[in-house]
Structure formats: structure tokens, C-alpha cells
Design an enzyme around this catalytic site. Structure first.
Site, PDB file in Angstrom:
ATOM      1  N   ARG A 147      19.696 -28.189 -21.255  1.00 32.90           N
ATOM      2  CA  ARG A 147      20.803 -28.297 -21.899  1.00 32.90           C
ATOM      3  C   ARG A 147      21.520 -29.123 -22.475  1.00 32.90           C
ATOM      4  O   ARG A 147      22.575 -29.091 -23.180  1.00 32.90           O
ATOM      5  CB  ARG A 147      21.794 -27.081 -20.845  1.00 32.90           C
ATOM      6  CG  ARG A 147      21.475 -25.651 -20.669  1.00 32.90           C
ATOM      7  CD  ARG A 147      22.887 -25.271 -19.231  1.00 32.90           C
ATOM      8  NE  ARG A 147      22.694 -26.283 -18.322  1.00 32.90           N
ATOM      9  CZ  ARG A 147      22.126 -25.896 -16.741  1.00 32.90           C
ATOM     10  NH1 ARG A 147      20.818 -24.755 -17.346  1.00 32.90           N
ATOM     11  NH2 ARG A 147      21.958 -26.432 -16.388  1.00 32.90           N
ATOM     12  N   GLU A 209      17.125 -22.641  -4.749  1.00 28.77           N
ATOM     13  CA  GLU A 209      15.923 -21.174  -4.453  1.00 28.77           C
ATOM     14  C   GLU A 209      14.633 -21.307  -3.633  1.00 28.77           C
ATOM     15  O   GLU A 209      13.986 -20.237  -3.410  1.00 28.77           O
ATOM     16  CB  GLU A 209      16.006 -20.388  -5.609  1.00 28.77           C
ATOM     17  CG  GLU A 209      17.464 -19.045  -5.781  1.00 28.77           C
ATOM     18  CD  GLU A 209      18.700 -20.137  -6.047  1.00 28.77           C
ATOM     19  OE1 GLU A 209      18.689 -21.163  -7.061  1.00 28.77           O
ATOM     20  OE2 GLU A 209      19.423 -19.655  -5.932  1.00 28.77           O
ATOM     21  N   ASN A 286      25.344 -21.358  -5.028  1.00 28.55           N
ATOM     22  CA  ASN A 286      25.974 -20.809  -3.968  1.00 28.55           C
ATOM     23  C   ASN A 286      24.888 -21.140  -2.431  1.00 28.55           C
ATOM     24  O   ASN A 286      24.007 -21.843  -3.135  1.00 28.55           O
ATOM     25  CB  ASN A 286      24.333 -19.453  -4.908  1.00 28.55           C
ATOM     26  CG  ASN A 286      23.507 -19.982  -5.382  1.00 28.55           C
ATOM     27  OD1 ASN A 286      23.244 -20.228  -6.351  1.00 28.55           O
ATOM     28  ND2 ASN A 286      22.402 -20.006  -4.239  1.00 28.55           N
ATOM     29  N   ASP A 331      24.773 -15.034  -4.512  1.00 28.19           N
ATOM     30  CA  ASP A 331      24.308 -16.103  -5.436  1.00 28.19           C
ATOM     31  C   ASP A 331      25.082 -15.562  -6.853  1.00 28.19           C
ATOM     32  O   ASP A 331      25.123 -16.345  -8.070  1.00 28.19           O
ATOM     33  CB  ASP A 331      22.774 -15.603  -6.224  1.00 28.19           C
ATOM     34  CG  ASP A 331      22.165 -16.445  -7.277  1.00 28.19           C
ATOM     35  OD1 ASP A 331      23.107 -17.669  -7.206  1.00 28.19           O
ATOM     36  OD2 ASP A 331      21.428 -16.078  -8.026  1.00 28.19           O
ATOM     37  N   LYS A 358      29.487 -16.796 -12.096  1.00 26.07           N
ATOM     38  CA  LYS A 358      28.835 -15.250 -12.318  1.00 26.07           C
ATOM     39  C   LYS A 358      29.774 -14.563 -11.165  1.00 26.07           C
ATOM     40  O   LYS A 358      29.766 -13.299 -11.480  1.00 26.07           O
ATOM     41  CB  LYS A 358      28.205 -16.162 -10.742  1.00 26.07           C
ATOM     42  CG  LYS A 358      26.092 -16.704 -11.788  1.00 26.07           C
ATOM     43  CD  LYS A 358      25.545 -16.734 -10.979  1.00 26.07           C
ATOM     44  CE  LYS A 358      24.724 -17.326 -11.354  1.00 26.07           C
ATOM     45  NZ  LYS A 358      23.267 -17.319 -10.342  1.00 26.07           N
ATOM     46  N   CYS A 632       4.543 -16.983  -9.459  1.00 26.80           N
ATOM     47  CA  CYS A 632       4.424 -16.930 -10.711  1.00 26.80           C
ATOM     48  C   CYS A 632       5.038 -16.140 -11.161  1.00 26.80           C
ATOM     49  O   CYS A 632       5.440 -16.509 -12.198  1.00 26.80           O
ATOM     50  CB  CYS A 632       3.558 -15.866 -10.119  1.00 26.80           C
ATOM     51  SG  CYS A 632       1.510 -15.591  -9.554  1.00 26.80           S
ATOM     52  N   CYS A 635       8.360 -18.177 -14.216  1.00 27.99           N
ATOM     53  CA  CYS A 635       7.639 -17.855 -15.399  1.00 27.99           C
ATOM     54  C   CYS A 635       7.132 -16.915 -16.079  1.00 27.99           C
ATOM     55  O   CYS A 635       7.637 -16.775 -17.306  1.00 27.99           O
ATOM     56  CB  CYS A 635       6.480 -19.111 -15.610  1.00 27.99           C
ATOM     57  SG  CYS A 635       7.437 -20.890 -15.484  1.00 27.99           S
ATOM     58  N   MET A 675       1.002 -24.864 -17.964  1.00 28.15           N
ATOM     59  CA  MET A 675       0.808 -24.344 -16.581  1.00 28.15           C
ATOM     60  C   MET A 675       0.665 -25.066 -15.282  1.00 28.15           C
ATOM     61  O   MET A 675      -0.383 -25.713 -15.143  1.00 28.15           O
ATOM     62  CB  MET A 675      -0.602 -23.171 -16.810  1.00 28.15           C
ATOM     63  CG  MET A 675      -0.977 -22.759 -15.424  1.00 28.15           C
ATOM     64  SD  MET A 675       0.330 -21.375 -14.716  1.00 28.15           S
ATOM     65  CE  MET A 675      -0.745 -21.254 -13.697  1.00 28.15           C
TER      66      MET A 675
HETATM   67 CA    CA Z   1      21.457 -19.451  -7.825  1.00 29.22          CA
END
Ligand code: CA
Length: 703
Positions: A147, A209, A286, A331, A358, A632, A635, A675
Site C-alpha cells: 500500500r 489467518e 482480529n 474477522d 470493518k 490455492c 490467489c 507461483m
Molecule cells: Ca483478518
């Protein structure tokens, strides 16, 4: 001019600045001289004349407000492209560039940092931190975006996705120092922006996560890279002793053996330095896992999850905190930007901070004490009816914690507002917030909370099941929010979801890029649409404005990116952006700009490859379906529906060939393209993934 004025005086001051027509006649701050702007605490505390954009939120306030008014609500329709740079090797572009004395600095994909002439776009230098080589397995925990960057005195600071903090000579791009800020054995990553104050540079990280993570921020000496202090956001195992009194206090609010699951609370965004109180405010993340029944089975608020925490900037010592979501269960992290403003509430001048996390409530907090002044919902919120101003706590709706079974809740884990920056205009007194109404069904039925274990480098850290709504029922809007009255003064419905952050100016303007690829200018006071331009690719970055030699420019990175395009589903896929099809650019506008952008291809919707050669084995497909979400989907998208940031595997010929698939997934055959290699998967598991992906493809071409 510092933003230390009471609200009514600040308006007057803005008008005075806006009345100046020659931006070159004034220096950015008291520290500017022959050698150019010295980006120090004084410069970063000032509004300045607007020539420069010195920090992520333009200055310490994080307001993203520019005093420039050459472009205003009367002439903005004359904006045209002054220059642009094609970025064919970039993908996700979500960052905020900086401008210092006619040089524009910006970060492309994989943290490639470039300095260009802010009048022409001509490349001055480029620095490639070789992220793919350094990240190794950590390519698995995040895509390729950042960012933004920071500037302090003569150096530019970047934090790389693999966890390094790097200082570069702003004139040459030569590396001054580099520090690894995370344990490479942990699945931590950085997409956030380093912030600099008083010769220190601070950075956090993300990864809640992906494993048993304990959040922290670290401040380093800006000149040498030596660690100055570190502050953990949640307590560790009490048997190891506490780092400080704040951790001892926090531990009182946890139960069970939370340290085994890490606790969470990562600071992946939302760090603000406040020169008025010499404080650093952290917006914390979170819990790890999301389900509090697992991480703290006997209850407790779980400090300092989902909080704003004020620290002493010199020492990192705890001062105060306000927890937006006690015992967080959805979350609802509080990592969104923390914006400083002086406002008047009921006749009282308040040095306030504004925060729209959030969880859907807009918080106004007195920075002198940490006291909550007000909080009202700025989007659809069904988890809590209100925030009780006596206790400062949310009044939760019974059942919202999925304690009685599956329940639909607004907002979802995407949040009512996420990292897409909000701006604040002291002239209008309004904050401009990109908002989303996306629901989700939460449930932990069938989850064994006794035996649940933290994932090991997999995107599985919820400890519950969540089904997020699709494009059909999800909406978004740009809202102009009055933080004093706590209400929307105007709002504009936006296409789809995942629209970008905002910029506001003394020209009575708000700029925002949209998910559908158009950049808009609105009148800041009433939301009238004054101008728009199609930039040919989904926009995920916030614009900036600056001036060189008397000309005001508006500049924006164009390149669909961030978590949603990575995680896929119909929410991002509805826009039809593909990193392989649509252009990536840095585009800069000025009044009378006449350049034409090359045409962009129309939206692209990948056609699943239909093949009778590959026969799906349902048992293998089911086995692959248990691997795909954790390894997977981060992405390639949930359900193998890509969101535009990585190939849609339903359309990939690689999946049809076991040999080719194994070479890419297990062998790392496309690591140089981003990848990651999954050498810990077996060939049988790879085959199962193939069958799962192929099972998502219809037998016949769609009509
Ligand atoms: Ca989160």
C-alpha cells in the site's frame, strides 16, 4: 501551518491557502531551503502549500487532504492526461505514491520501487528488492501488493511482502540498510506502509489467518535500522513472563491456553503518529483463530485485539486503548486508517481521531484521553444494534456469535470498510469513506473446538465456517460522513464492491477510482459528479495530488489488486478484470492535459476449458476440495473462480496435464512468475487438486 487550530479557524486558514495561486511562491514548511524540502517532523506535521505529498496520508494527520485548489469544482472537467507510464510487468497496484520536490516515488508489484520525474514520468531510478527470491515459501501467504512507502529526511522506506524493512537513498535508490522484521519460519507478510516519526520508522505485519500468530509492531532507528522498540499486541504464555504491564493487564482478558493458537492482533495497516501528543496509534487485528470459543474458551474481551492502542512514540510504552470489538468473532479487525482532526463537538474543541473499521461503526475518539465521543453505524450492521456510550461497548444482537447455530451477519469478514483509504476535508468537515454492504453466513457447527489446531502455512485460520454473499446481493457506496453529527451528508452508490480510496482537496473536490475502472471527481460539499474518465482497468489505489512549477497534478496507479481480487468468487469476478489482459499504468492528470490513453480491452471473463480427455474422479475431487481453500484460493479464488489477480484455473490448460501440473505446483516451475512451490504436497494431493479444479468446469461449453 499546523493543523492545531480549532475547527472554525481551520476553515479560514484553508480559504487563505486556497486563495494563493502560485504554488511555487511558498515553501512546503519552515524547513525548506536551497537544498529542497527536508522531510522531518515539522514538514510532516504541516498542511504545507500542497506541492508535496510527503506520506501515505499526505502528512501525519492521514487526512489525504490537499490545500491545492488550482483544480476546483469549477474547472475539474478540464482535467486530461498530462503523462502516463505503462507498467506491463506489474499486476496488483494498490499503493499511494509520494511526491517530494518534483520527484514521484511509487511501489509496483513485488515491491519494485521507482522514482520518476513528477512532471513527465521519466524514470530516475528503480530498486528491485528481489522479493520472489527472498520470500520462498512466503509467496504462499500473500500476492504481490503493497500500500505504500515512507520518506524521512533523505531516505525512502519500503516494507517488502517477505518481511524486510529497507531504507534507500532518495536521490539514487541505493540501499542504505535492510532489516528482516519477521521470523522467516512464521507465515507473516507485509502489505502495509512503514510510518516515520522522530527518526524512527515503525512497521507491523499480517498473517493471522495462516497460523498461530502473535501480533507486534517494531520501531527502528531511521538512520541505522537498529531496533528501537517492539510492542506485542496480545499476551504470550504467562509462564514465559510478560514483556510489560500492558501485557499483564491484557492477559487478564484471555482464558484457556490462547498462546497455543497465537492470539492474533496483527497490525497490517492503520498506524498513525500524532505530533500533538507524541503518540503512535495502532489499529490492531482480529483474533487467531476468528472463533473466540477456541482461542479463549471461558470468555474475555481478548485485549488488545480489534483496538486502537496509543503508545508513547519514544519508548513504545502503552498509554491507552479503546477496543472496537471485544471478544471479536467475525474477522472485524480494526486495522483501518486512523485519521486525526480537530473538530468541535457540542461546543467543545476536540483533538479527535476518526476510525471506520470493518465492524461498520464510525468512531470518534478524544485523543487526549482515549475516551469514546460517539459511534454510529455507517453501513449495514446486524451484529450489534448500537455502541453504548456509557460503557463504550457494542450492544450485540443475540445469536450474532453463531452460538445458536448458523446466522447471516452484516458486515462480512470483508468489512463495511477495509484498507481503502478514507479522506477528511477540514473545509467541508466531512470524511469520505468507501463502504460495502456484504453479508456472510457464520457457523461453527461441526467444528470440533476442543481439537481444532492452527493451520500451518494455510489460509484456514478462522475456526468456523463462513459463506460470504456473492455479487448479486452485495452493494457498495461512497459516503460523505459528518463525524460530528455522525451521519452521511451525501452518498453515491458504486458499481459492485471493492472500490478504491479517496482524496479530497481545497478545490472542494473528492476523487475516487472505482472497481469498474473509472476515476471520478465529486463536489466535496454535495457529491455532485463533476468529471470521470475510463482508465481501462479496475482501480484499487487512492489518488494523490501535488504541484510542480505552478501546475497541479492528480496521479493514480491503475491496477486491480488487494485481497478480494486474490480471493476471487463472483464479488471481484463480476468486473471482468484480468492481470494478463488489462493494462497497468501510472496515470497523471492536469488541467488541459491532452494525451490519449491507448484503448483497453473490454472486460474479460475466462472461458472454462471444456475437455473430454480429463475425466473427473469424484472421490479425488472431494479430496482436492479440502486442500484448495487453504493452499490455492488465496490467489486463484474460492471455488476456483479467480478475481483477476491470478490465472483462473478453470481456464488453464496446465490443469489438464498431470505432468505439467506437478511441474508447476510441486516443482516450482513458475515461481519466477509468482507461483509458489508446494514441495510439501504429495503427487497424489496434486492430482486431487487437478480433479477438484476440473470438477468446477461444466461438461459442456456454457450457452
Ligand atoms: Ca483478518
Amino acid at each position: 501551518m499546523k493543523l492545531k487550530l480549532p475547527w472554525t479557524m481551520a476553515v479560514v486558514a484553508v480559504v487563505v491557502v486556497a486563495g494563493c495561486t502560485d504554488p511555487t511562491s511558498r515553501s512546503e514548511s519552515g524547513t525548506s531551503g536551497e537544498g529542497g524540502t527536508v522531510v522531518d517532523a515539522e514538514a510532516l506535521a504541516a498542511v504545507g502549500n500542497g506541492d508535496n505529498w510527503l506520506a501515505y496520508g499526505r502528512n501525519f494527520s492521514e487526512q489525504r487532504y490537499s490545500p491545492l485548489a488550482q483544480v476546483d469544482d469549477g474547472n475539474v472537467s478540464d482535467l486530461g492526461v498530462a503523462w502516463y507510464v505503462d507498467l506491463p510487468h506489474d499486476r496488483s497496484l494498490v499503493g499511494t505514491p509520494l511526491v517530494v520536490d518534483g520527484v514521484l516515488y511509487y511501489e509496483g508489484s513485488y515491491n519494485v520501487l521507482r522514482a520518476v520525474d513528477a512532471k513527465t514520468g521519466e524514470l530516475l531510478w528503480e530498486y528491485d528488492p528481489q522479493v520472489i527470491e527472498t520470500a520462498g515459501d512466503r509467496l504462499r501467504v500473500v500476492w504481490d501488493y503493497s500500500r505504500g512507502i515512507a520518506f524521512w529526511k533523505g531516505a525512502v522506506y519500503q516494507a517488502t511482502m517477505d518481511g524486510r524493512l529497507i531504507a534507500l537513498d532518495a536521490r539514487t535508490g541505493a540501499e542504505l540498510w535492510s532489516q528482516m522484521t519477521v521470523d522467516p519460519e512464521l507465515p507473516l507478510y507485509i502489505t502495509g506502509v512503514p510510518k516515520v516519526f522522530k527518526d524512527k520508522v515503525i512497521i507491523g505485519n499480517g498473517g493471522t489467518e495462516f497460523g498461530a500468530i502473535r501480533g507486534y509492531v517494531t520501531a527502528y532507528d531511521a538512520a541505522t535500522g537498529e531496533q528501537a522498540w517492539r510492542w506485542w499486541t496480545v499476551p504470550g504464555n504467562p509462564a514465559d513472563g510478560f514483556e510489560n504491564e500492558a501485557m499483564r493487564m491484557a492477559a487478564e482478558t484471555w482464558t484457556g491456553e490462547w498462546w497455543k493458537v497465537g492470539g492474533g492482533g496483527t497490525v497490517w495497516n492503520g498506524i498513525t503518529y500524532d505530533p500533538d501528543f507524541d503518540a503512535v496509534y495502532l489499529g490492531t487485528g482480529n483474533g487467531a483463530p476468528w472463533n473466540p470459543k477456541i482461542r479463549s474458551p471461558e470468555g474475555g474481551d481478548n485485549l488488545f485485539l480489534c483496538s486502537i492502542v496509543a503508545l508513547d512514540a519514544d519508548t513504545g510504552e502503552y498509554r491507552w486503548h479503546y477496543q472496537t470489538t471485544p471478544a471479536e468473532a467475525w474477522d472485524y479487525n480494526s486495522n483501518m486508517d486512523i485519521v486525526l482532526a480537530d473538530i468541535t463537538v457540542e461546543g467543545r474543541d476536540v483533538k479527535a481521531l476518526m476510525h471506520a473499521p470493518k465492524n461498520g461503526f464510525f468512531y470518534v475518539i478524544d485523543r487526549s484521553t482515549g475516551q469514546l465521543i460517539s459511534a454510529e453505524p455507517f453501513a449495514k450492521t446486524t451484529w450489534a444494534s448500537e455502541i453504548d456510550l456509557e460503557t463504550g461497548r457494542p450492544v450485540e444482537v443475540p445469536g450474532a456469535r453463531y452460538e445458536e447455530g448458523e446466522v447471516e451477519i452484516f458486515p462480512s469478514a470483508w468489512g463495511a470498510h477495509t484498507w481503502h483509504a478514507m479522506s477528511y476535508n477540514p473545509g467541508t468537515g466531512l470524511a469520505y469513506v468507501p463502504t460495502m454492504d456484504i453479508g456472510a453466513v457464520y457457523s461453527d457447527e461441526g467444528i470440533d473446538i476442543q481439537t481444532w489446531e492452527s493451520p500451518d502455512w494455510a489460509f484456514e485460520g478462522a475456526g468456523l465456517d463462513i459463506t460470504v454473499a456473492g455479487a448479486e446481493t452485495s452493494v457498495s457506496a461512497l459516503k460523505a460522513w459528518d463525524p460530528v453529527e455522525q451521519r452521511a451528508v451525501w452518498e453515491v452508490p458504486l458499481p459492485g464492491v471493492w472500490n478504491a480510496g479517496t482524496l479530497t482537496t481545497a478545490g472542494n473536490l473528492v476523487f475516487q477510482g472505482r472497481a469498474d475502472g473509472r476515476l471520478f471527481a465529486y463536489r466535496a460539499g454535495d457529491g455532485s459528479v463533476l468529471w470521470s474518465v475510463d482508465l481501462g482497468s479496475g482501480i484499487s489505489a487512492a489518488p494523490i495530488t501535488y504541484a510542480v512549477d505552478g501546475t497541479q497534478y492528480v496521479s493514480i496507479l491503475v491496477g486491480w489488486g488487494g485481497g478480494m481480487p486474490a480471493l476471487g468468487t463472483t464479488l471481484p469476478a463480476q468486473h471482468g478484470w484480468s492481470y494478463r489482459v488489462h493494462p497497468r499504468r501510472l496515470v497523471t492528470f492536469a488541467l488541459g492535459g491532452e494525451l490519449e490513453l491507448p484503448p483497453s480491452p473490454p472486460p474479460f471473463f475466462p472461458e472454462p476449458l471444456v475437455s473430454s480427455d480429463f475425466v473427473v474422479d469424484p472421490a479425488l475431487a472431494e479430496a482436492g476440495g479440502s486442500i484448495f481453500p487453504g493452499k490455492c484460493a488465496i490467489c486463484h479464488g474460492f471455488g476456483a473462480v479467480a478475481g483477476g489477480a491470478a490465472p483462473d484455473l478453470r481456464a488453464s490448460p496446465v490443469v489438464l496435464s498431470h505432468e505439467a501440473f506437478v511441474d508447476v505446483v510441486l516443482g516450482g516451475g513458475r515461481q519466477q512468475m509468482g507461483m509458489p512451490q508446494f514441495s510439501n504436497l504429495s503427487e497424489i494431493e496434486a492430482g486431487a487438486l487437478q480433479h477438484y479444479i476440473r470438477a468446477q468446469v461444466p461438461d459442456k461449453p456454457e450457452e
